[in-house]
Design a protein around this motif. Structure first.
Motif, PDB file in Angstrom:
ATOM      1  N   ILE A 106      -6.737 -56.272 105.051  1.00 44.04           N
ATOM      2  CA  ILE A 106      -7.009 -57.694 104.761  1.00 44.04           C
ATOM      3  C   ILE A 106      -5.741 -58.505 105.025  1.00 44.04           C
ATOM      4  O   ILE A 106      -5.784 -59.552 105.671  1.00 44.04           O
ATOM      5  N   GLY A 107      -4.620 -57.975 104.545  1.00 40.39           N
ATOM      6  CA  GLY A 107      -3.311 -58.439 105.015  1.00 40.39           C
ATOM      7  C   GLY A 107      -2.813 -59.767 104.503  1.00 40.39           C
ATOM      8  O   GLY A 107      -1.671 -59.853 104.111  1.00 40.39           O
ATOM      9  N   LYS A 108      -3.646 -60.795 104.514  1.00 42.55           N
ATOM     10  CA  LYS A 108      -3.120 -62.126 104.211  1.00 42.55           C
ATOM     11  C   LYS A 108      -2.583 -62.225 102.779  1.00 42.55           C
ATOM     12  O   LYS A 108      -3.272 -61.891 101.829  1.00 42.55           O
ATOM     13  N   VAL A 109      -1.333 -62.741 102.672  1.00 41.44           N
ATOM     14  CA  VAL A 109      -0.645 -62.755 101.382  1.00 41.44           C
ATOM     15  C   VAL A 109      -1.452 -63.529 100.336  1.00 41.44           C
ATOM     16  O   VAL A 109      -1.684 -63.044  99.228  1.00 41.44           O
ATOM     17  N   GLN A 110      -1.899 -64.731 100.717  1.00 38.39           N
ATOM     18  CA  GLN A 110      -2.589 -65.578  99.733  1.00 38.39           C
ATOM     19  C   GLN A 110      -3.884 -64.919  99.250  1.00 38.39           C
ATOM     20  O   GLN A 110      -4.203 -64.938  98.061  1.00 38.39           O
ATOM     21  N   VAL A 111      -4.628 -64.336 100.204  1.00 36.85           N
ATOM     22  CA  VAL A 111      -5.909 -63.702  99.839  1.00 36.85           C
ATOM     23  C   VAL A 111      -5.653 -62.489  98.946  1.00 36.85           C
ATOM     24  O   VAL A 111      -6.329 -62.284  97.933  1.00 36.85           O
ATOM     25  N   MET A 112      -4.632 -61.697  99.284  1.00 36.99           N
ATOM     26  CA  MET A 112      -4.339 -60.505  98.490  1.00 36.99           C
ATOM     27  C   MET A 112      -3.870 -60.879  97.081  1.00 36.99           C
ATOM     28  O   MET A 112      -4.166 -60.178  96.114  1.00 36.99           O
ATOM     29  N   ASN A 113      -3.133 -61.971  96.970  1.00 38.31           N
ATOM     30  CA  ASN A 113      -2.599 -62.369  95.657  1.00 38.31           C
ATOM     31  C   ASN A 113      -3.627 -63.085  94.785  1.00 38.31           C
ATOM     32  O   ASN A 113      -3.489 -63.125  93.565  1.00 38.31           O
ATOM     33  N   MET A 114      -4.636 -63.692  95.391  1.00 37.76           N
ATOM     34  CA  MET A 114      -5.644 -64.440  94.629  1.00 37.76           C
ATOM     35  C   MET A 114      -6.975 -63.679  94.531  1.00 37.76           C
ATOM     36  O   MET A 114      -7.639 -63.714  93.499  1.00 37.76           O
ATOM     37  N   GLY A 115      -7.392 -63.051  95.616  1.00 34.65           N
ATOM     38  CA  GLY A 115      -8.735 -62.462  95.695  1.00 34.65           C
ATOM     39  C   GLY A 115      -8.888 -61.204  94.854  1.00 34.65           C
ATOM     40  O   GLY A 115      -7.903 -60.583  94.445  1.00 34.65           O
ATOM     41  N   THR A 116     -10.139 -60.839  94.605  1.00 36.39           N
ATOM     42  CA  THR A 116     -10.459 -59.656  93.796  1.00 36.39           C
ATOM     43  C   THR A 116     -11.423 -58.743  94.553  1.00 36.39           C
ATOM     44  O   THR A 116     -12.137 -59.180  95.451  1.00 36.39           O
ATOM     45  N   LEU A 117     -11.422 -57.475  94.123  1.00 39.32           N
ATOM     46  CA  LEU A 117     -12.351 -56.508  94.715  1.00 39.32           C
ATOM     47  C   LEU A 117     -13.788 -56.889  94.335  1.00 39.32           C
ATOM     48  O   LEU A 117     -14.705 -56.837  95.172  1.00 39.32           O
ATOM     49  N   ALA A 118     -13.975 -57.303  93.082  1.00 37.35           N
ATOM     50  CA  ALA A 118     -15.319 -57.702  92.638  1.00 37.35           C
ATOM     51  C   ALA A 118     -15.820 -58.880  93.468  1.00 37.35           C
ATOM     52  O   ALA A 118     -16.991 -58.921  93.869  1.00 37.35           O
ATOM     53  N   GLY A 119     -14.929 -59.849  93.747  1.00 33.61           N
ATOM     54  CA  GLY A 119     -15.324 -61.001  94.566  1.00 33.61           C
ATOM     55  C   GLY A 119     -15.757 -60.565  95.957  1.00 33.61           C
ATOM     56  O   GLY A 119     -16.729 -61.079  96.509  1.00 33.61           O
ATOM     57  N   ASN A 120     -15.043 -59.605  96.526  1.00 31.05           N
ATOM     58  CA  ASN A 120     -15.385 -59.086  97.852  1.00 31.05           C
ATOM     59  C   ASN A 120     -16.790 -58.465  97.843  1.00 31.05           C
ATOM     60  O   ASN A 120     -17.589 -58.701  98.752  1.00 31.05           O
ATOM     61  N   LEU A 121     -17.103 -57.724  96.774  1.00 27.94           N
ATOM     62  CA  LEU A 121     -18.425 -57.077  96.682  1.00 27.94           C
ATOM     63  C   LEU A 121     -19.522 -58.073  96.314  1.00 27.94           C
ATOM     64  O   LEU A 121     -20.678 -57.899  96.694  1.00 27.94           O
ATOM     65  N   CYS A 122     -19.171 -59.122  95.560  1.00 25.25           N
ATOM     66  CA  CYS A 122     -20.187 -60.119  95.175  1.00 25.25           C
ATOM     67  C   CYS A 122     -20.518 -61.032  96.349  1.00 25.25           C
ATOM     68  O   CYS A 122     -21.668 -61.450  96.497  1.00 25.25           O
ATOM     69  N   THR A 123     -19.536 -61.363  97.174  1.00 28.20           N
ATOM     70  CA  THR A 123     -19.839 -62.140  98.376  1.00 28.20           C
ATOM     71  C   THR A 123     -20.775 -61.340  99.283  1.00 28.20           C
ATOM     72  O   THR A 123     -21.659 -61.883  99.932  1.00 28.20           O
ATOM     73  N   ALA A 124     -20.548 -60.022  99.329  1.00 21.58           N
ATOM     74  CA  ALA A 124     -21.457 -59.101 100.033  1.00 21.58           C
ATOM     75  C   ALA A 124     -21.628 -59.434 101.518  1.00 21.58           C
ATOM     76  O   ALA A 124     -22.721 -59.332 102.059  1.00 21.58           O
ATOM     77  N   SER A 125     -20.515 -59.809 102.144  1.00 26.78           N
ATOM     78  CA  SER A 125     -20.563 -59.980 103.596  1.00 26.78           C
ATOM     79  C   SER A 125     -20.776 -58.612 104.238  1.00 26.78           C
ATOM     80  O   SER A 125     -20.217 -57.620 103.772  1.00 26.78           O
ATOM     81  N   PRO A 126     -21.555 -58.546 105.337  1.00 25.18           N
ATOM     82  CA  PRO A 126     -21.699 -57.261 106.033  1.00 25.18           C
ATOM     83  C   PRO A 126     -20.352 -56.746 106.539  1.00 25.18           C
ATOM     84  O   PRO A 126     -20.196 -55.569 106.815  1.00 25.18           O
TER      85      PRO A 126
END
Ligand SMILES: Cc1cc2nc3c(=O)[nH]c(=O)nc-3n(C[C@H](O)[C@H](O)[C@H](O)COP(=O)(O)OP(=O)(O)OC[C@H]3O[C@@H](n4cnc5c(N)ncnc54)[C@H](O)[C@@H]3O)c2cc1C
Length: 295
Positions: A106-126
């Motif tokens: 995923i790499g991006k500093v801002q996304v890694m520092n703010m985002g969550t694993l649960a958010g990634n699974l709840c968005t449920a992008s293919p």
């Protein structure tokens, strides 16, 4: 319509500090309310007017959900634990190497520092990077609602692009990875237009190795179907087999028959089908080496 627009509609913002409070708010406000964890998907959606909730419920400050722990071999990740912390934890534990690869991609500093694993699974992008890795690790999620809690296997969780079995009034509170067997190795590989972009295609493999014999084998891919998918037919071709170039090439050549990729802004159906087998073989070989302690 650009992504630099200001937020164009008014909404109420409510930071919550407990799971029961968040669930009560979800029940009171129904579809007028949207949960926000890191906001790395929610905020762009607000800017693009994809969503227009009257109430934003911020769960990122719920202290009870900010944890990563090993409980009798089960890895448990709370829904407000940031991606960066999960990546760092997995980087120190070889058995979670494939989840580490996925989060590292995923790499991006801002996304890694703010985002969550649960958010990634709840968005449920293919194309969600964590999904194939968690699928091959046997991941499950805990969903909590007014009626209580339930544990859902990720194999049963995704139902379509950005659709899951999670009800709107349920909160994902935890991601659970069951104990990883001795002798298992895992890897995840991503192809993207440029480094740290959303993927064109991804592959995750978890494999059990005894010398050249393959025991259990799990293969999953992202961005090749309406949901992240397990490729069970390919898994059967490798399970309980002696691994050599012929066996691997046979599996590699079959992959395109088991995926249904689309053409979109990131890639074409034809390219995704062409590259899927190669990506699989590379990922398998990396996981195989790791299972044998060679990497
Ligand atoms: C510039 C940029 C680059 C990105 N790159 C990647 C990438 O390379 N790979 C990748 O996979 N993703 C990528 N993403 C997408 C995003 O960052 C991830 O999906 C991230 O994990 C979302 O987590 P979050 O906590 O920010 O979710 P949020 O934006 O807070 O929420 C996402 C969705 O999940 C819901 N939600 C969140 N938490 C819960 C919960 N606990 N219970 C119930 N519902 C919940 C929200 O209502 C919302 O619908 C990128 C995003 C941006 C902006």
């Amino acid at each position: 319509m650009g992504n630099t627009r200001v937020l164009t509609h008014e909404f109420e913002y409510l930071p919550t500090t407990s799971v029961p409070e968040a669930i009560q708010l979800l029940n009171e406000h129904g579809r007028n309310a949207t949960i926000m964890a890191g906001g790395t998907d929610v905020i762009p959606q607000l800017k693009y007017s994809v969503i227009a909730p009257a109430l934003l419920i911020d769960i990122s400050k719920i202290p009870d959900l900010d944890y990563i722990k090993d409980q009798e071999g089960h890895l448990k990740i709370g829904a407000s634990a940031k991606l960066r912390r999960v990546e760092q934890f997995c980087g120190q534990n070889r058995k979670y190497a494939c989840l580490y690869d996925a989060l590292f991609s995923i790499g991006k500093v801002q996304v890694m520092n703010m985002g969550t694993l649960a958010g990634n699974l709840c968005t449920a992008s293919p194309a969600a990077d964590s999904a194939p890795a968690l699928l091959v690790l046997g991941g499950r999620v805990k969903l909590v609602g007014r009626e209580g809690e339930r544990i859902v296997d990720l194999n049963d969780y995704f139902t379509g692009p950005r659709k899951t079995v999670k009800a709107h009034d349920e909160l994902m509170t935890e991601i659970i990875v069951p104990p990883v067997k001795e002798g298992m190795g895992g890897a995840f590989t991503k192809m993207a237009r440029v480094g740290s972009d959303i993927s064109k295609i991804t592959c995750a493999v978890a494999v059990e190795r005894q010398n050249e014999h393959c025991g259990e084998c799990k293969v999953a891919m992202g961005a090749v179907a309406p949901t992240p998918v397990r490729l069970t037919a390919i898994e059967k071709m490798l399970t309980n087999k002696t691994i050599d170039e012929n066996v691997l090439d046979e599996a590699k050549n079959q992959i395109a028959a088991y995926i249904q990729p689309l053409t979109d802004v990131r890639s074409t159906e034809a390219y995704r089908k062409q590259i899927a087998g190669i990506l699989f073989k590379d990922t398998f070989q990396k996981a195989w080496k790791r299972a044998g302690g060679e990497e």
